[in-house]
Scaffold this motif. Sequence first.
Motif, short mmCIF file in Angstrom:
data_model
loop_
_atom_site.label_atom_id
_atom_site.label_comp_id
_atom_site.label_asym_id
_atom_site.label_seq_id
_atom_site.Cartn_x
_atom_site.Cartn_y
_atom_site.Cartn_z
N LEU A 74 -51.48 -11.23 -21.66
CA LEU A 74 -52.78 -11.67 -21.15
C LEU A 74 -52.68 -12.45 -19.85
O LEU A 74 -53.66 -12.54 -19.10
CB LEU A 74 -53.50 -12.54 -22.21
CG LEU A 74 -53.82 -11.86 -23.54
CD1 LEU A 74 -54.59 -12.82 -24.44
CD2 LEU A 74 -54.62 -10.58 -23.32
N PHE A 75 -51.53 -13.04 -19.59
CA PHE A 75 -51.38 -13.84 -18.37
C PHE A 75 -51.37 -12.93 -17.15
O PHE A 75 -50.61 -11.96 -17.08
CB PHE A 75 -50.11 -14.67 -18.45
CG PHE A 75 -50.19 -15.79 -19.45
CD1 PHE A 75 -50.67 -17.04 -19.06
CD2 PHE A 75 -49.83 -15.59 -20.77
CE1 PHE A 75 -50.78 -18.07 -19.99
CE2 PHE A 75 -49.93 -16.61 -21.70
CZ PHE A 75 -50.41 -17.86 -21.31
N GLY A 99 -57.22 -7.88 -26.95
CA GLY A 99 -57.55 -6.54 -26.46
C GLY A 99 -57.65 -6.46 -24.95
O GLY A 99 -57.51 -5.38 -24.36
N LYS A 100 -57.88 -7.59 -24.28
CA LYS A 100 -57.99 -7.59 -22.82
C LYS A 100 -56.67 -7.25 -22.14
O LYS A 100 -56.66 -6.86 -20.98
CB LYS A 100 -58.52 -8.94 -22.33
CG LYS A 100 -59.97 -9.20 -22.74
CD LYS A 100 -60.49 -10.52 -22.22
CE LYS A 100 -61.96 -10.73 -22.59
NZ LYS A 100 -62.49 -12.01 -22.09
N SER A 132 -63.82 -6.36 -15.87
CA SER A 132 -64.57 -6.24 -17.12
C SER A 132 -63.65 -5.76 -18.23
O SER A 132 -62.60 -5.14 -17.97
CB SER A 132 -65.74 -5.26 -16.93
OG SER A 132 -66.64 -5.75 -15.96
N HIS A 133 -64.08 -5.98 -19.47
CA HIS A 133 -63.26 -5.59 -20.62
C HIS A 133 -64.15 -4.99 -21.71
O HIS A 133 -64.29 -5.56 -22.79
CB HIS A 133 -62.49 -6.80 -21.16
CG HIS A 133 -61.53 -7.39 -20.18
ND1 HIS A 133 -60.24 -6.92 -20.02
CD2 HIS A 133 -61.67 -8.40 -19.28
CE1 HIS A 133 -59.63 -7.63 -19.08
NE2 HIS A 133 -60.48 -8.52 -18.62
N PRO A 134 -64.74 -3.84 -21.43
CA PRO A 134 -65.63 -3.23 -22.42
C PRO A 134 -64.88 -2.86 -23.71
O PRO A 134 -63.78 -2.29 -23.66
CB PRO A 134 -66.14 -1.98 -21.70
CG PRO A 134 -65.09 -1.67 -20.68
CD PRO A 134 -64.58 -3.00 -20.22
N SER A 178 -59.07 -6.17 -29.95
CA SER A 178 -58.54 -7.49 -30.30
C SER A 178 -58.40 -7.63 -31.81
O SER A 178 -57.42 -8.19 -32.31
CB SER A 178 -59.44 -8.59 -29.75
OG SER A 178 -59.49 -8.57 -28.34
N GLU A 179 -59.40 -7.14 -32.54
CA GLU A 179 -59.33 -7.20 -34.01
C GLU A 179 -58.13 -6.42 -34.52
O GLU A 179 -57.38 -6.89 -35.40
CB GLU A 179 -60.61 -6.65 -34.62
CG GLU A 179 -60.59 -6.71 -36.16
CD GLU A 179 -61.78 -5.99 -36.78
OE1 GLU A 179 -62.10 -6.30 -37.94
OE2 GLU A 179 -62.38 -5.11 -36.12
#
Length: 428
Positions: free
Chosen positions: A213-214, A276-277, A287-289, A295-296
């Motif tokens: 994520l970083f 999830g991003k 954006s992260h549709p 993520s779940e």
Amino acid sequence: MNVYLVGGAVRDKLLNLPVKDRDWVVVGATPDELLQQGYQAVGKDFPVFLHPQTHEEYALARTERKTKAGYTGFECHFGQDVTLEQDLSRRDLTINAMAEAGDGTLVDPYGGRQDLEKRTLRHVSQAFVEDPLRVLRVARFLARYHHLGFTVAAETQSLMHTIAVSGELQHLTPERIWVETEKALLEPSPWRYFEVLRECGALAEIFPELDALFGVPQPEQHHPEIDTGLHVMMTLQSATGLLSHSGSTSETDCTPAFNAEQRVAILFSLLCHDLGKGLTAPDQLPSHPGHEDISEHLSKKVCARWRAPNPVKRLSSLVARYHTHSHRAFELKPSTVMRLLEALDYFRRPETLSLFLTACEADAKGRTGLQDRHYHQADYLRDCAQAASNVQAQALVNLGFKGETLGIELRKRRIDAIRDMKHSYVRP
């Protein structure tokens, strides 16, 4: 024989902190001598005994020799010839390698007291690299003492990097990783645990989903800090502040007091809520549709890998999937609010709502410049939940509803109660 107080008790005493547990080292004795004095043997891999009256742990002085990979790959030697200095030399950090004699004299062969004064976490010797668990322990100690101004010595950080790239971390069991992480989450500055692991390269080895994520951007409109990894660390800071004030009598504080298990669940759910991003296609950034469902999925994967307790698994999945529902609470239809409450199993487990909303509030406040804003969505959803729960099944039974019809009517009237709440709610 000579008996010395060692480790954390000596360290925390010098820091003027409460001493929770006391451990002792016995020099110049044999197991039989301790057994004859009424001590109870409890150690499996090396001789540890419980005092007959205090039940505190007394260990015979010992040395260790690395024999195979992993944090259990050591051969221990103990005997009357092992000195206190030799026993202390096998410990991880200088601040943990001090002892106190019966008359109060400090035994400090490796400069632990000086490092305490310098607020430095420093390894005792090059043997540090033989135990991969020490990477996690150092990170956890920084999570504990960061607020006192402690930092990790550069040379120790270098050895942690050496361990991280050696493959030794792969020999840590999931259970051992979880134990250290769980402890870190309960420390005053839990985000420092993950930051230190990332700085030495260990986070990529044990928690690659978080490490990814970083550097991943988010829309600046909603995330002034932009970096997703930084945002997640900020949510831990925000949650720590919320939890430190939970259970207060302030009229403006609706956060209940949580036990340790619940606190861990809230904090770990924040680590997972945006995983999830890290998989968003480059052409869709910033954006992260659809990141919630991903993520779940990833949160379930991480929790399974680390053998996380069921309450942690459950809340992590819920926060990952539904945190944006909470943020958009005022826009949701009454039927959608009802589906959210059902997903949380609110009517059977009402405490889940408080856990969920605390995590969502920490997510909303874990953003640059937005740390102090009030999270009105939590107040609104609590009121909606209360309105829905005021509609009781027994009242409908008394009206003649039963079976499947009862369930349908109960749900309909609860949605109606939420709708009434929505229409009458005065948004601040």
